[in-house]
Motif scaffolding. Structure first.
Motif, mmCIF file in Angstrom:
data_model
loop_
_atom_site.group_PDB
_atom_site.id
_atom_site.type_symbol
_atom_site.label_atom_id
_atom_site.label_comp_id
_atom_site.label_asym_id
_atom_site.label_seq_id
_atom_site.Cartn_x
_atom_site.Cartn_y
_atom_site.Cartn_z
ATOM 1 N N VAL A 280 17.996 138.335 65.310
ATOM 2 C CA VAL A 280 19.555 137.428 65.376
ATOM 3 C C VAL A 280 18.904 136.185 64.346
ATOM 4 C CG1 VAL A 280 22.319 137.537 65.753
ATOM 5 C CG2 VAL A 280 21.159 139.494 65.903
ATOM 6 N N GLU A 281 19.145 135.462 63.669
ATOM 7 C CA GLU A 281 19.759 133.890 63.440
ATOM 8 C C GLU A 281 20.344 132.894 63.604
ATOM 9 O OE1 GLU A 281 16.535 133.210 59.679
ATOM 10 O OE2 GLU A 281 18.434 134.941 59.035
ATOM 11 N N GLY A 282 20.495 131.275 64.676
ATOM 12 C CA GLY A 282 20.915 130.991 64.732
ATOM 13 C C GLY A 282 21.738 131.104 65.763
ATOM 14 N N VAL A 283 21.513 131.099 66.853
ATOM 15 C CA VAL A 283 21.858 131.263 68.334
ATOM 16 C C VAL A 283 22.392 129.592 69.013
ATOM 17 C CG1 VAL A 283 21.217 131.854 70.811
ATOM 18 C CG2 VAL A 283 20.784 133.448 68.365
ATOM 19 N N GLU A 284 22.970 129.348 69.049
ATOM 20 C CA GLU A 284 23.833 128.485 69.699
ATOM 21 C C GLU A 284 24.266 128.524 70.458
ATOM 22 O OE1 GLU A 284 25.831 126.820 66.097
ATOM 23 O OE2 GLU A 284 24.228 126.905 64.353
ATOM 24 N N ASN A 285 24.690 128.982 70.892
ATOM 25 C CA ASN A 285 24.976 129.259 72.798
ATOM 26 C C ASN A 285 24.877 130.431 73.614
ATOM 27 O OD1 ASN A 285 27.516 130.394 72.605
ATOM 28 N ND2 ASN A 285 27.540 128.948 70.900
ATOM 29 N N ALA A 286 26.055 129.584 74.557
ATOM 30 C CA ALA A 286 25.333 130.989 76.155
ATOM 31 C C ALA A 286 25.698 132.232 75.851
ATOM 32 C CB ALA A 286 25.333 129.921 77.384
ATOM 33 N N ALA A 287 26.739 131.692 75.538
ATOM 34 C CA ALA A 287 28.651 133.073 74.176
ATOM 35 C C ALA A 287 27.461 134.301 74.235
ATOM 36 C CB ALA A 287 29.542 132.527 74.269
ATOM 37 N N GLN A 288 26.899 133.350 72.735
ATOM 38 C CA GLN A 288 26.547 134.089 71.520
ATOM 39 C C GLN A 288 25.159 135.199 72.262
ATOM 40 O OE1 GLN A 288 25.351 130.854 68.703
ATOM 41 N NE2 GLN A 288 27.535 131.593 68.157
ATOM 42 N N LEU A 289 24.682 134.104 73.186
ATOM 43 C CA LEU A 289 23.076 134.822 73.650
ATOM 44 C C LEU A 289 23.240 135.465 74.680
ATOM 45 C CD1 LEU A 289 19.938 134.304 74.063
ATOM 46 C CD2 LEU A 289 20.679 133.024 76.412
ATOM 47 N N SER A 290 24.800 135.909 75.299
ATOM 48 C CA SER A 290 24.919 137.057 76.522
ATOM 49 C C SER A 290 25.247 137.773 75.685
ATOM 50 C CB SER A 290 25.967 136.333 77.349
ATOM 51 O OG SER A 290 26.190 136.893 77.713
ATOM 52 N N PHE A 291 26.014 138.459 74.319
ATOM 53 C CA PHE A 291 26.414 139.048 73.596
ATOM 54 C C PHE A 291 25.659 139.934 72.251
ATOM 55 C CE2 PHE A 291 27.935 140.613 69.496
ATOM 56 C CZ PHE A 291 28.320 141.696 69.248
ATOM 57 N N LEU A 292 24.267 138.883 72.424
ATOM 58 C CA LEU A 292 24.168 139.455 71.693
ATOM 59 C C LEU A 292 22.916 140.373 72.435
ATOM 60 C CD1 LEU A 292 22.895 136.890 69.133
ATOM 61 C CD2 LEU A 292 24.048 138.522 68.256
ATOM 62 N N ASN A 293 22.169 140.244 73.590
ATOM 63 C CA ASN A 293 20.992 140.345 74.609
ATOM 64 C C ASN A 293 21.921 141.926 74.360
ATOM 65 O OD1 ASN A 293 19.131 140.540 76.092
ATOM 66 N ND2 ASN A 293 19.954 139.407 78.105
ATOM 67 N N CYS A 294 22.994 142.468 74.499
ATOM 68 C CA CYS A 294 23.973 143.194 74.932
ATOM 69 C C CYS A 294 23.899 144.325 73.481
ATOM 70 C CB CYS A 294 24.829 143.458 75.400
ATOM 71 S SG CYS A 294 25.215 142.682 77.088
ATOM 72 N N THR A 295 23.214 143.253 72.177
ATOM 73 C CA THR A 295 23.654 144.649 71.196
ATOM 74 C C THR A 295 22.811 145.693 71.128
ATOM 75 O OG1 THR A 295 22.905 143.076 70.234
ATOM 76 C CG2 THR A 295 25.064 142.699 70.462
ATOM 77 N N GLY A 296 21.897 145.534 71.785
ATOM 78 C CA GLY A 296 19.879 146.246 71.491
ATOM 79 C C GLY A 296 19.422 145.705 70.250
ATOM 80 N N CYS A 297 19.790 144.127 69.644
ATOM 81 C CA CYS A 297 18.424 143.698 68.979
ATOM 82 C C CYS A 297 17.572 142.857 69.261
ATOM 83 C CB CYS A 297 19.455 142.331 67.985
ATOM 84 S SG CYS A 297 19.791 140.858 69.168
ATOM 85 N N ASN A 298 16.747 142.769 68.523
ATOM 86 C CA ASN A 298 14.970 143.201 68.853
ATOM 87 C C ASN A 298 14.671 141.456 69.381
ATOM 88 O OD1 ASN A 298 14.538 144.965 66.992
ATOM 89 N ND2 ASN A 298 13.481 146.449 68.732
ATOM 90 N N LEU A 299 15.605 140.469 68.500
ATOM 91 C CA LEU A 299 14.706 139.074 68.544
ATOM 92 C C LEU A 299 16.265 137.961 68.294
ATOM 93 C CD1 LEU A 299 10.843 139.423 66.466
ATOM 94 C CD2 LEU A 299 11.705 139.536 69.478
ATOM 95 N N LEU A 300 15.895 136.962 69.752
ATOM 96 C CA LEU A 300 16.883 136.021 68.812
ATOM 97 C C LEU A 300 16.151 134.620 68.447
ATOM 98 C CD1 LEU A 300 18.462 136.418 71.885
ATOM 99 C CD2 LEU A 300 19.298 137.719 69.554
#
Length: 262
Positions: A214-234
Motif C-alpha cells: 500500500v503506497e502513500g501512508v501519511e499518518n498514524a490512523a492510516q498505519l493503524s488501519f492498514l496494519n490490520c488489513t493483511g497487506c504485506n508491505l507499507l
C-alpha cells in the motif's frame, strides 16, 4: 523553472552524472522492518537543490527518452546493491520503474538481464514496476512482462486498483506484487466505504496469490488501519521519505536483517 529550462537542465544533469537514485523503503506490517525499497529518480542541481522527476518525466514519456532514463536508474539500483554487498554482505530487493514505452524495444528483457549480470547480481533482487493501465489488445505489454518474468525478475503492478483495466490485467497477465494506489487513502480512513474499498482491493490481490504493497501512508490512523488489513508491505512519507543512497544504506545497516515477505 520553465519547461524548456528544466529540460535543458535535465540533459546537463545526465551528462554530469547529477541524475541520482533515491530510495523509499517498504516496511512489513508485521514488525515494521524494511523489506525492500523503490528506486526513484531525482535531479540534483548545481546548487544542491533536488528536483523531483514529475517536473520532466512527462516530456521524456512523450519523446520516448524515458527508456534511456529507466536504464540509467537500473544501473543506479545495481550500483546500490553492489554497495550493500560490500558494506553489509547482504541485499535488500529494489524496485525499479519501467515505462510502457519499453514495449517499443524488441530486447527489453535481454537488456535488463545484461545490466544486472554485469554487476553479478541475482535477477530476483530487481523487481520491475509497471503501471496497471491496460486493455485486452495490449499484447505487446503482456509479452514484455512474460519475458521479464522468465528471466527471473519479479514484476509489480503499480497503481493497482485505480483504473478501469484492473480485471483485464489480472486475467491476462501474471505478476508478483500489487502496489495499491495511494488514491485509496485520500479520503477519511474511518469512513465505512473507504475501508471497504481498501479491504476489497487487498482481498482481490491476496486471492490472486500476489504480495500487496500500500503506497502513500501519511499518518498514524492510516498505519493503524492498514496494519490490520493483511497487506504485506507499507510505503509512504510517514514511514520514510525517499532517501539518498548513503542515508538509505545507513538505515539498512541499523537494521540487523532485512525482513522477507512472500
Amino acid at each position: 523553472m520553465e519547461k524548456k529550462d528544466i529540460m535543458k537542465e535535465y540533459y546537463k544533469a545526465m551528462e554530469q552524472n547529477r541524475i541520482k537514485a533515491y530510495f523509499q523503503p517498504m516496511y512489513t506490517t508485521n514488525g515494521f522492518k524494511i523489506s525492500s525499497a523503490e528506486v526513484l529518480c531525482r535531479m540534483i542541481l548545481p546548487d544542491g537543490k533536488v528536483v523531483l522527476s514529475e517536473e520532466y518525466i512527462q516530456r521524456l514519456e512523450y519523446t520516448g527518452e524515458i527508456c534511456s532514463l529507466d536504464w540509467h536508474m537500473v544501473k543506479e539500483a545495481c550500483s546500490a546493491l553492489s554497495e550493500m554487498r560490500y558494506r553489509m554482505g547482504r541485499y535488500t530487493r529494489l524496485s525499479v520503474n519501467l515505462s510502457r514505452r519499453h514495449v517499443e524495444e524488441w530486447n527489453t528483457a535481454e537488456h535488463l538481464s545484461s545490466i544486472v549480470d554485469y554487476y553479478a547480481l541475482e535477477h530476483e533482487l530487481i523487481e520491475v514496476e509497471i503501471t496497471e493501465t491496460y486493455n485486452e489488445h495490449d499484447f505487446l505489454l503482456q509479452e514484455m512482462i512474460e519475458k521479464i518474468r522468465k528471466k527471473g525478475f519479479p514484476v509489480a503492478v503499480d497503481d493497482f486498483g485505480s483504473g478501469y483495466s484492473t480485471l483485464g490485467f489480472v486475467r491476462d497477465i501474471e505478476f508478483d506484487t500489487a502496489k495499491i494506489d495511494r488514491s485509496f487513502l485520500r479520503g477519511d480512513i474511518e469512513e465505512k466505504k473507504n475501508k471497504a474499498m481498501i479491504e476489497g482491493v487487498i482481498g482481490l490481490a491476496k486471492k490472486l496469490g500476489v504480495k500487496t504493497v500500500v503506497e502513500g501512508v501519511e499518518n498514524a490512523a492510516q498505519l493503524s488501519f492498514l496494519n490490520c488489513t493483511g497487506c504485506n508491505l507499507l510505503q509512504g512519507d510517514y514511514l520514510s521519505e525517499p532517501l539518498p543512497e548513503y542515508r538509505f544504506l545507513d538505515l539498512l545497516e541499523k537494521q540487523e536483517t532485512p525482513e522477507k515477505t512472500v
